[in-house]
Scaffold this active site. Structure first.
Site, PDB file in Angstrom:
ATOM      1  N   GLY A 223     -11.093   3.860   0.906  1.00  0.00           N
ATOM      2  CA  GLY A 223     -12.006   4.646   1.720  1.00  0.00           C
ATOM      3  C   GLY A 223     -13.325   3.958   2.017  1.00  0.00           C
TER       4      GLY A 223
ATOM      5  CG  HIS B 290      -9.117 -21.813  11.371  1.00  0.00           C
ATOM      6  ND1 HIS B 290      -9.623 -22.950  10.796  1.00  0.00           N
ATOM      7  CD2 HIS B 290     -10.187 -20.989  11.577  1.00  0.00           C
ATOM      8  CE1 HIS B 290     -10.938 -22.839  10.668  1.00  0.00           C
ATOM      9  NE2 HIS B 290     -11.301 -21.653  11.137  1.00  0.00           N
TER      10      HIS B 290
ATOM     11  CD  GLN C 242      -9.910   7.176  -1.028  1.00  0.00           C
ATOM     12  OE1 GLN C 242     -10.996   7.154  -0.434  1.00  0.00           O
ATOM     13  NE2 GLN C 242      -8.888   6.381  -0.679  1.00  0.00           N
TER      14      GLN C 242
ATOM     15  CG  ASP D 126      -0.254   0.171   2.501  1.00  0.00           C
ATOM     16  OD1 ASP D 126       0.971   0.371   2.506  1.00  0.00           O
ATOM     17  OD2 ASP D 126      -0.919   0.108   3.541  1.00  0.00           O
ATOM     18  CB  SER D 127       0.295   4.558  -1.192  1.00  0.00           C
ATOM     19  OG  SER D 127      -0.881   4.937  -0.487  1.00  0.00           O
ATOM     20  N   GLY D 128       0.927   3.920   2.082  1.00  0.00           N
ATOM     21  CA  GLY D 128       1.122   4.676   3.308  1.00  0.00           C
ATOM     22  C   GLY D 128       0.023   5.692   3.535  1.00  0.00           C
ATOM     23  N   GLY D 129      -0.794   5.947   2.507  1.00  0.00           N
ATOM     24  CA  GLY D 129      -1.860   6.942   2.620  1.00  0.00           C
ATOM     25  C   GLY D 129      -2.803   6.629   3.768  1.00  0.00           C
ATOM     26  CG  PHE D 130      -5.775   3.171   5.595  1.00  0.00           C
ATOM     27  CD1 PHE D 130      -7.102   3.562   5.475  1.00  0.00           C
ATOM     28  CD2 PHE D 130      -5.409   2.380   6.680  1.00  0.00           C
ATOM     29  CE1 PHE D 130      -8.046   3.171   6.417  1.00  0.00           C
ATOM     30  CE2 PHE D 130      -6.345   1.986   7.622  1.00  0.00           C
ATOM     31  CZ  PHE D 130      -7.666   2.383   7.488  1.00  0.00           C
TER      32      PHE D 130
ATOM     33  CB  CYS E  18     -11.338 -25.990   8.417  1.00  0.00           C
ATOM     34  SG  CYS E  18      -9.898 -25.005   7.995  1.00  0.00           S
TER      35      CYS E  18
ATOM     36  CG  ASP F  47      -5.176   6.596  -0.932  1.00  0.00           C
ATOM     37  OD1 ASP F  47      -4.119   6.438  -0.273  1.00  0.00           O
ATOM     38  OD2 ASP F  47      -6.176   5.885  -0.780  1.00  0.00           O
TER      39      ASP F  47
END
Lengths: 377, 377
Positions: free
Chosen positions: A221, A340, A193, A90-94, A309, A144
């Site tokens: 977002g 799991h 966004q 990811d870009s670090g934006g969040f 499972c 973003d």
């Protein structure tokens, strides 16, 4: 490279194959999150055995620790972490927008206080591209401006417009990096966004496509505090107008039912920390709802977490032993429940894919959600 | 069953094979400690791949949590934990005597406060046998009275004499359990006490042998605060008079050099939590001394922890990545260093065995200790 082959659709739901430098990804697919370059508590071989095809790394965290210089010095994220398959960062934006009160947003970028040492740092669209280039993932994300789930029109509009302006800058800088150093095969995906506002989401999509072409596209977002039906509405609005030829990645989502609901609305890729976080807290998903392994009911149970499972936890350990590990605060318990849960979401992608290709997704997903919601009202 | 075949000796050092219900143990051997029925941080398969042949469980801890009724209900420790090989349980003696101020010693047994809920509990020689029988280990230990390493003659004598009286009671109760329920194949070993006092150690040994025969014998109350040369002297005093036909287990020992020194003085079996505890604290043993993985020197090192090591950690991960895992407080780091340290001690047993059988133990152990002490002055 970076091709996406659509192999089947059923309504809005899609099954495809994404070709990346470090491998192919059959979609729909869940991507486990490896915040610090490790899916928390899991060995890369365990992630592989859980069937994960691609994992996610967090640029914000890896930038602060160990720093992209260390990762690049070790030959990039793949060699550093020994995860051989595709990686998306990811870009670090969040993350920086989550640092409410500890960050200042300007048009140039975001200044923030490191959560580790309190030091002031800045991430700009350009530096995000540079960090992610150094990390060397297969897919990197545009930087973003994320707004909260309840953001009103004008705030959501501001974030959306800035995200578009930053996208142009990301594109330029990433293009320069690709041109200057042909050592790494890497693509960059934009992020749509616009909060919960249909009009803004549409303008974001148009503006994004105008800045293309792209090899993939993300929806950001969402799952940030808005009600679930609102997220579904946004996806329903976007899905028919998103280009069908590239994969769609719904960022930070989700829980098992979110995956099914997202796939039904045309999403191909998902990521979320819930699988490992819930696992560490003793909560396991099963086809019949949630299991809290600490519950006294499991004290003497020789049953696996989930008899349906196929994960290595359910194959080997009883609920009684797993409960004991949690009560005694033994690390092995956290690990086994995380394995799991990761396998659970990965398999959900596999099952959805099969049913899309078999033409039975509608019935399968309805049955699945019904049985799941009986367990989790 | 429970036979011990001595295959070679060199001076006091011995190489043998111990036959137990769940497998054989080639000695000298290090036994990893699985306090709560799990070698901390490790999967049973990791313990197996590290070459461990037998693991240890703690009666005190398993009695309090999950309780021997739960373990027995799940078919015993082997089935409960899924560890398929031999298991030895200690008697709880060492743990309750460590609860200084929280326990009352009487001739009948020890009353103590649980470290979990503060509740009053009692362990007697008889109940220790009953708990260990329910846990179902291959080898169980007599309930002994442990005194501190610096205990004077009269205190050490009191503990030693009580240990002998309790041994008689343990023998009776264990014999009854064996007679009454022939479902479990289990043997019980006595523990020699007597602190640092040669005379008391000798009287303890005589009294113990008089209450035999035994399939194995343990030396307790060492590595509890006394200087290392004192421990060596006690071992040198006992070794020539211990029956050669049964294995000798030096309890709670040790560090790498302790293993070598113990083997040189006739010890066959060891256990210690240091391998996993040090691993969790970022400290790894290598043939050239200790590595503190948090040290800045490893920030950019693409080298394994120990280039001479055959463990799965050294096979796969760089120091740079392991350091990053520790700095980011990621569980995988704790696990990988623990695996390395366990393998290190297990391999030390393997190497010592080879050199005893090859007749080169003296030279090998001298060289080994010299190189190790160069790294750890």
């Amino acid at each position: 490279m970076f091709e996406f082959n659509l192999e089947g659709t059923l309504g809005l739901a899609r099954a495809g194959t994404l070709h990346l430098p470090h491998g192919t990804v059959k979609t729909p697919a869940f991507m486990p999150v490896g915040t610090h370059g490790t899916v928390r508590g899991l060995h890369p071989l365990e992630v592989e055995r859980a069937g994960a095809q691609i994992i996610l790394g967090n640029t914000y965290h890896l930038h602060l620790r160990p720093g992209e210089d260390v990762v690049r010095g070790q030959g990039g994220l793949h060699r550093f972490t020994t995860w051989p398959g595709p990686i998306l960062t990811d870009s670090g934006g969040f993350q920086v927008f989550s640092l409410e009160g500890l960050r200042t947003i300007a048009e140039s970028g975001v200044e923030f206080q490191s959560h580790i040492d309190g030091g002031l740092r800045t991430i700009t669209p350009e530096s995000s591209m540079e960090i992610q280039w150094a990390l060397g993932a297969d897919v990197v994300m545009a930087f973003d401006h994320v707004v909260p789930g309840q953001a009103d029109f004008s705030l959501a509009e501001e974030g959306m417009e800035r995200t578009l302006r930053w996208l142009s800058r990301c594109r330029v800088r990433h293009g320069e990096l690709v041109e200057s150093q042909r050592t790494i095969d890497q693509t960059m995906w934009p992020i749509i966004q616009g909060g919960t506002h249909a009009e803004l989401r549409m303008r974001s999509l148009e503006g994004t496509l105008a800045r293309g072409p792209w090899t993939g596209i993300a929806i950001g977002g969402l799952s940030v505090g808005e009600p679930k039906p609102v997220m579904h509405r946004v996806l329903e609005g976007l899905s028919p107008v998103l280009p069908p030829s590239i994969p769609r990645y719904l960022m930070g989502v989700g829980f098992p039912d979110d995956l099914i609901e997202g796939i039904a609305r045309g999403v191909d890729l998902f990521d979320c920390v819930a699988a490992t976080r819930n696992g560490r807290h003793g909560s396991a998903w099963t086809a019949d709802g949630k299991v809290n392994i600490r519950a006294a009911a499991h004290r003497n149970s020789d049953q696996p977490l989930d008899p349906k499972c196929d994960c290595e936890t359910c194959h080997r350990f009883s609920r009684a032993y797993l409960r004991h590990l949690f009560m005694a605060e033994e690390m092995l318990g956290l690990r086994m429940l995380s394995i799991h849960n990761v396998r659970f979401l990965v398999r959900l992608g596999e099952l959805a894919r099969e049913s899309i290709l078999a033409g039975t997704f509608d019935q399968w997903s309805r049955d699945w959600l019904e049985s799941y919601h009986r367990g989790i009202p």
